[in-house]
Every structure is written in structure tokens, then in C-alpha cells.
Design a protein around this motif. Structure first.
Motif, mmCIF file in Angstrom:
data_model
loop_
_atom_site.group_PDB
_atom_site.id
_atom_site.type_symbol
_atom_site.label_atom_id
_atom_site.label_comp_id
_atom_site.label_asym_id
_atom_site.label_seq_id
_atom_site.Cartn_x
_atom_site.Cartn_y
_atom_site.Cartn_z
ATOM 1 N N THR A 6 0.844 -1.191 0.000
ATOM 2 C CA THR A 6 0.000 0.000 0.000
ATOM 3 C C THR A 6 0.876 1.236 0.000
ATOM 4 O O THR A 6 1.613 1.493 0.948
ATOM 5 N N ASP A 7 0.788 1.981 -1.087
ATOM 6 C CA ASP A 7 1.495 3.268 -1.253
ATOM 7 C C ASP A 7 2.963 3.177 -0.860
ATOM 8 O O ASP A 7 3.470 4.005 -0.102
ATOM 9 N N THR A 9 6.774 3.628 -1.084
ATOM 10 C CA THR A 9 7.732 4.524 -1.710
ATOM 11 C C THR A 9 9.117 4.161 -1.198
ATOM 12 O O THR A 9 9.295 3.925 -0.006
ATOM 13 N N ARG A 16 13.815 8.802 -6.007
ATOM 14 C CA ARG A 16 12.683 7.920 -5.741
ATOM 15 C C ARG A 16 12.764 6.720 -6.655
ATOM 16 O O ARG A 16 12.655 6.852 -7.871
ATOM 17 N N SER A 19 7.412 4.893 -6.334
ATOM 18 C CA SER A 19 6.554 5.915 -5.731
ATOM 19 C C SER A 19 5.138 5.405 -5.580
ATOM 20 O O SER A 19 4.537 4.935 -6.553
ATOM 21 N N ASP A 20 4.623 5.508 -4.373
ATOM 22 C CA ASP A 20 3.217 5.229 -4.076
ATOM 23 C C ASP A 20 2.708 3.975 -4.774
ATOM 24 O O ASP A 20 1.663 3.982 -5.403
ATOM 25 N N ARG A 22 1.006 0.606 -5.380
ATOM 26 C CA ARG A 22 -0.056 -0.237 -4.827
ATOM 27 C C ARG A 22 -0.127 -1.504 -5.641
ATOM 28 O O ARG A 22 -0.149 -1.452 -6.873
ATOM 29 N N THR A 44 10.804 -3.243 -5.871
ATOM 30 C CA THR A 44 9.522 -3.640 -5.291
ATOM 31 C C THR A 44 9.653 -4.999 -4.602
ATOM 32 O O THR A 44 9.238 -5.169 -3.450
ATOM 33 N N GLY A 57 4.818 3.769 3.284
ATOM 34 C CA GLY A 57 3.930 2.706 2.834
ATOM 35 C C GLY A 57 4.180 1.410 3.580
ATOM 36 O O GLY A 57 5.124 1.308 4.371
ATOM 37 N N ARG A 212 6.484 3.569 -11.019
ATOM 38 C CA ARG A 212 5.036 3.658 -10.805
ATOM 39 C C ARG A 212 4.327 2.561 -11.567
ATOM 40 O O ARG A 212 4.802 2.104 -12.599
#
Lengths: 257, 376
Positions: A6-7, A9, A16, A19-20, A22, A44, A57, A212
Motif C-alpha cells: 500500500t502506497d 515509496t 525515488r 513511488s506510491d 499499490r 519492489t 507505505g 510507478r
């Protein structure tokens, strides 16, 4: 056991990396991460298998924040094939697979018959039981990957995270590895380079670009000429696989930058 | 975000994995069990005991085995000794036994820490001195020998200074190698090596400007190692530290295996690589520091014994750490015996002989078995 980001970062050295973000892997599903180099796939995954702590997050594993679990607890729920599987010492295949039992063992205490049985079964499932006494370092790339999957299976996890599991493998071994992963019946999150393999092996795909999520859904929904052109900068045609119906891409030239 | 029903997906059956059984003639019900190392451990323990007796019996003055056993029994049980036996009793009890036992302690400690160091920096070339411990100790010892610092510690001044030098060197290496990503293996090796050059330069300068030639000789002796300073006073501390270190490492053997697979893989196996590395660093530094303080930097044992052991029992740290200390202890008894008997009354530096013993043995074993040094 499901996995949910969840979100999330991740910031490193002022940059970065993701970023955010999900993302959700439903229990028992095989979910693929695709995207160009540097799009944040490995970052990730590293958050999920705890090699990296997100700057913001949460990463939830079966509803629990993974970073609130002890490493041992998360290792009992989640196994991973990372990119840094360089081995320095001359372990046998059996020894490598047995390491999968370590999150279940105390400080001392020998391997039990049950441990040996679990490891042997894991090796059988990947078709590598005949390699048990071999030195891990003498194996071919395909054999190594199968053994590492066996180690992950010996961990008896609910979730399997794979970072480019088909790297450096020939096509037969690529297909075998992905088939094994599907067959394991676990919740799987995998970063994959090959879009056609990803389309064939995954229930859902997330397309990442510059940290993203730019598209997500079934392979049919996600692997469209528009997405491929936008994210990868390549013109592509989508055809249905003659037998499975999975979307497969045929590439044209790279688009001008 | 619901996923499509998996059962209806036609892709499920599309990829056929290798048929288990059909392609797997070697498939068996359970994992092949490696032969237990227990018989080897027991054999080595017996061999070590025998070597201790030999180490006490042989030397400039030969003491028959029966007398050795009788005198040792008398010493341990508080028995009676003939006045005529007194000189030999002193040789056996005051000089040789502590020295031989120290050989066991030093050999065992260096071998175990060698295993730990190689796992710590994930490099097959590492030895206990890779973190600059020995060169730091040499600075301390040379400072005492050449400049007479720590004179208030009397005869222990050199050992105390060597230990402090070792700790100082370790602290410097630790602080310099630290990074936001934790202690990474390559940074540790590079920092340790660079610092070792620096410390060696300091020792050399101290020796170079020393007023008397004896300093150079002692400094050299220190950096090659010797068990000549063994006493009953220094033995228990060294033995306790080595025992604790080996115990810690044995209890960490599974984690060491995981660490050998890479930091990230270790994490997925439930092992915090950074914390583990910090613990290993402290344990290695403490054991090596104490050993260097009592015997100087005995080279080669800590590099060779881990590899020799792996050739015998494989790479699993649970097996390696059970065998390596005994093997190292046993070897050092014999090496020290040769060191003090080969060219009497002179005593050869241990490092020279560990190399003379070890290199040929190592080469023979390496060529006989298809041993792989690391993954390259």
C-alpha cells in the motif's frame, strides 16, 4: 496468504526508486511484474522479501506488516529467489536445499527425518532428486535454478517471490521453471523480463515504469500495443497464442525516442 | 482487484514441468544422509590427546612416555614425586604442558576464526588476520619492545599491548568499513587490507629507529608467531575465549550457511546478515586479539585449516566447525614440536613451519580432490 503493498515509496540517495506503489497478489494467484530496466521491479520485490525497507507505505503479508514480523517468522511465510544467489563455498545440492529448513530450526538441533523428507520431496518436485549429492557449483544454470526453487519449497512458504527466475536460461528451462512455479500452488509474485512468458505464466500483470504502476490487470487487459509502445518504446502486434489463447507479442522496430 | 478464477484458466496446463520419476532415476524416498562427522571428531580428539603426550615427551630433553604419564598423573592428582624427578617434572609441567596446550588452543581458535572470517567477508582467501588484527597487535608489541611503553605491566606488557593494538586496529577497520548498507564484505576486506599496510608501516618505522638490534628480531618473531611465551597464567584466558568463540560459532552454523548464500538470500532464510556480520566481527576480533597477544600472528593455520576441513567434510558449517578446531589444534602441536627441536637451541618462527607443513599437504589434497575454492 495474500500480499499487499500500500502506497510503497522507496527513496535512495535522494532518488525515488518507486513511488506510491499499490499492488495486490491474491492468495494462490501468480502475479507478474513487468517493465523496462530500472522501472523498479527488483526494488519492489526487495521490499517484499525485506532486503529493503520502504521509506513510506506498508508491505502486508497475510494482513501483517512484514517489517513487524521477526525475520524468522517472515521466512516461514515467504521464500524468495533473489538475484544475488552467488555461492562462495562448495555446498552440495542437498546442503543448499536443507538451508530452506533453517527458519524452522532452533540454534542447535540436527536435521530430523522429517526435514530430510521435506527436502527430498522438494527436490523431487523440481525433478532434481538425482542431483542431491552433486556440488551446487558444478550445476548448469537451469539445474541451479531448479535447486534454488527446491530450497524455497523446502521452506514450506505460503508466498514465493521470484526476481527474474528465468534469467540466463534457455527456452526449455525457462518454460520448465515457470511451470514449476505455477504447479507449486503458492501465492507467487515474480519479476519477469520476457513479456510473452509473463503473459503465458501469470494470472495478473503489473506494468511498472519509472517506479510507478502504469497498468495492471489480466495479461489480455495489460499487454496492448498502446501500453507496450508507451512503456517499452517498441511497436508491437498482439496475437492470441494458437493453443492457450494467451496474448503474445510480436515486435516491430523500436519507436523513435 | 479480483483475480480471474484460476481453475478455468487454460494457461494452467499449458506448461508441462519435467515428469518427476521419469526423468529422475536417482529419486529416492529421503535425502541421502551424509556420513556423520562424529567418528572423525572422536578420532581427532584421541589423536589430539596422543599428540599432547608426544608434545610433552619430545624436545631438547627427551622424557620417556611412561614418565610423562606418571608425572602428569602426579601433577593432576597431587601425587608424590621423587626429588630426582624434579627437573623433569618442571620440564613437563612448567614448560612443556602449558606450551602444548596453548598450541591446541591457538590452533583450534585460529582454525575456527578462519572459518568465521571466510564466511564474514564471503571470500575464500580470508584468514583471521584479514581485518588488520595481527598488524595492529604487532604495532602494540613493537611499541613495548622498542620504546618500553606499558612497562608497569611487567612481563605481561607485550601481551597487553598486543591485545590493545589488535582491538584498536579492529575498531578502526570497523568504523572505516561501516556504511549505510551495513558491513559489506568487500568494504571489510579492502579496509582490513589497507589498514594492515598502514599498521605494518608503523611497526617497521618503530623497528627501524629502535636503539638495539634485538628489537627487530623480536618484532619479526612476533609477526611470525611463537608459543615460547606459554605460561599457566595466560592459558586459561586464551582457552576460555577460544571455547566461547567456538561455541558461539557452532551455535551459529546454520546462520553461517545462510550467510554464505548472499545477504539477501540470508534475509529470506530468516537471518539478518548485517547483525550476523557484526556479531562475527566482534567474536573474530576478540578471539584473534587474545590469540595474537599470547602467541603472535601464527600465519597460514587460519587460512588453510578451513579449506582442509572442507576438503574432508564438505562446506556445511555445522560439520566444518566441528572438525576444523581439532584439526588445527592437532596440527599446531606437531608444528611447534618441530619448531623447537629442528635446529636446537634456536627456535624457528611458527609461521615458517605452518607454511612448510601446510603448503605441500594443501597442494596434494587440492590436486587429489576436485575441490572448488568459492564460486569462481
Amino acid at each position: 496468504m495474500d500480499v499487499e503493498l500500500t502506497d510503497v515509496t522507496v527513496t535512495a540517495a535522494g532518488r525515488r526508486l518507486i513511488s506510491d506503489l499499490r499492488l495486490r497478489v491474491p492468495s494462490g494467484a501468480v502475479v507478474g511484474l513487468v517493465g523496462p530496466n530500472g522501472s523498479g521491479k527488483s526494488t519492489t520485490l526487495r521490499c517484499v522479501y525485506r532486503a529493503l525497507r520502504p521509506s513510506a507505505g506498508r508491505v502486508l503479508l497475510g494482513g501483517d506488516d512484514v517489517f513487524a514480523l521477526s525475520l524468522r517468522d517472515s521466512a516461514r511465510r515467504l521464500a524468495a529467489l533473489t538475484q544475488d544467489s552467488h555461492v562462495e563455498f562448495d555446498f552440495t545440492v542437498a546442503e543448499v536445499v536443507t538451508m530452506g529448513r533453517s527458519p524452522h530450526k532452533g540454534l542447535v538441533g540436527p536435521d530430523t527425518d522429517q526435514d530430510r523428507e521435506i527436502c527430498a520431496e522438494a527436490l523431487r518436485r523440481v525433478g532434481a532428486a538425482h542431483l542431491a549429492a552433486r556440488s551446487f557449483l558444478t550445476l548448469s544454470g537451469g539445474e541451479r535454478q531448479r535447486v534454488l526453487i527446491a530450497r524455497a519449497l523446502a521452506q514450506r512458504p505460503a508466498v514465493l517471490v521470484l526476481d527474474e527466475p528465468t534469467n540466463h536460461l534457455d527456452i526449455r528451462h525457462q518454460l520448465e521453471v515457470l511451470a514449476l512455479v505455477r504447479q507449486a500452488g503458492l501465492t507467487v509474485l515474480a519479476a519477469l523480463h520476457d513479456l510473452n512468458l509473463a503473459a503465458a505464466a501469470c494470472d495478473r500483470l503489473y506494468v511498472l515504469a519509472e517506479g510507478r504502476v502504469v497498468a495492471s490487470g489480466t495479461p489480455e487487459e495489460v499487454l496492448t500495443p498502446e501500453v507496450v509502445a508507451e512503456v517499452f518504446g517498441v511497436r508491437a502486434h498482439v496475437v492470441a497464442h494458437p493453443t492457450s489463447g494467451a496474448p503474445q507479442l510480436i515486435f516491430d522496430a523500436p519507436l523513435p525516442r | 482487484m479480483a483475480s480471474p478464477p484460476l481453475a478455468s484458466s487454460p494457461r494452467r496446463e499449458e506448461l508441462t514441468p519435467p515428469e518427476p520419476g521419469a526423468s529422475d532415476p536417482g529419486a529416492s524416498a529421503s535425502l541421502p544422509r551424509r556420513r556423520s562427522v562424529l567418528p572423525l571428531v572422536l578420532a581427532l580428539a584421541v589423536l589430539t590427546l596422543g599428540s599432547v603426550v608426544c608434545g610433552v615427551a619430545f624436545g631438547a630433553v627427551q622424557v620417556p612416555f611412561s614418565d610423562v604419564l606418571r608425572l602428569l598423573r602426579a601433577a593432576f592428582t597431587g601425587g608424590f614425586i621423587e626429588p630426582a624427578d624434579l627437573p623433569r617434572y618442571q620440564i613437563v609441567w612448567q614448560i612443556r604442558l602449558p606450551r602444548v596446550l596453548l598450541a591446541v588452543v591457538v590452533g583450534a581458535g585460529l582454525s575456527a576464526v578462519g572459518v568465521a572470517s571466510q564466511a564474514l567477508v564471503r571470500n575464500a582467501l580470508a584468514d583471521p588476520f584479514v581485518l588488520g588484527v595481527s598488524s595492529g597487535a604487532a604495532v602494540g608489541a613493537t611499541a613495548v619492545i622498542t620504546m618500553g611503553v606499558f612497562a608497569s605491566f611487567g612481563i605481561h606488557a607485550v601481551s597487553v599491548a598486543a591485545f590493545l593494538g589488535a582491538l584498536l586496529a579492529t575498531a578502526v577497520v570497523y568504523l572505516a568499513a561501516r556504511s549505510p548498507r551495513g558491513l559489506t564484505p568487500l568494504r571489510l576486506v579492502l579496509t582490513g587490507t589497507a589498514m594492515a599496510y598502514g599498521f605494518t608501516a608503523i611497526s617497521t618505522v618503530l623497528v627501524f629507529f629502535a636503539a638495539h638490534g634485538e628489537a627487530a628480531r623480536s618484532a619479526m618473531f612476533w609477526s611470525f608467531g611463537s608459543l615460547g611465551g606459554a605460561t599457566w597464567e595466560s592459558l586459561p584466558v586464551a582457552a576460555a575465549v577460544v571455547a566461547l568463540g567456538v561455541g558461539y560459532l557452532l551455535a551459529s552454523a546454520r546462520r553461517l550457511n545462510a550467510l554464505a548464500m548472499g545477504d539477501e538470500t540470508a534475509a529470506t532464510l530468516g537471518v539478518d546478515a548485517t547483525r550476523m556480520r557484526r556479531e562475527l566481527f566482534v567474536v573474530s576480533a576478540a578471539v584473534t586479539g587474545v590469540l595474537v597477544a599470547v602467541s603472535g600472528a601464527v600465519g597460514f593455520v587460519g587460512l588453510m585449516m578451513p579449506h582442509l576441513t572442507r576438503m574432508l567434510v564438505g562446506a556445511d558449517h555445522r560439520r566444518v566447525l566441528a572438525v576444523a578446531p581439532l584439526l588445527g589444534g592437532c596440527l599446531l602441536i606437531w608444528v611447534d614440536l618441530v619448531a623447537r627441536t629442528l635446529v636446537p637451541p634456536e627456535e624457528l618462527p611458527l609461521g615458517v613451519l605452518t607454511a612448510a607443513f601446510g603448503v605441500p599437504l594443501f597442494l596434494v589434497l587440492m590436486r587429489r580432490r576436485g575441490y572448488v575454492f568459492g564460486g569462481r
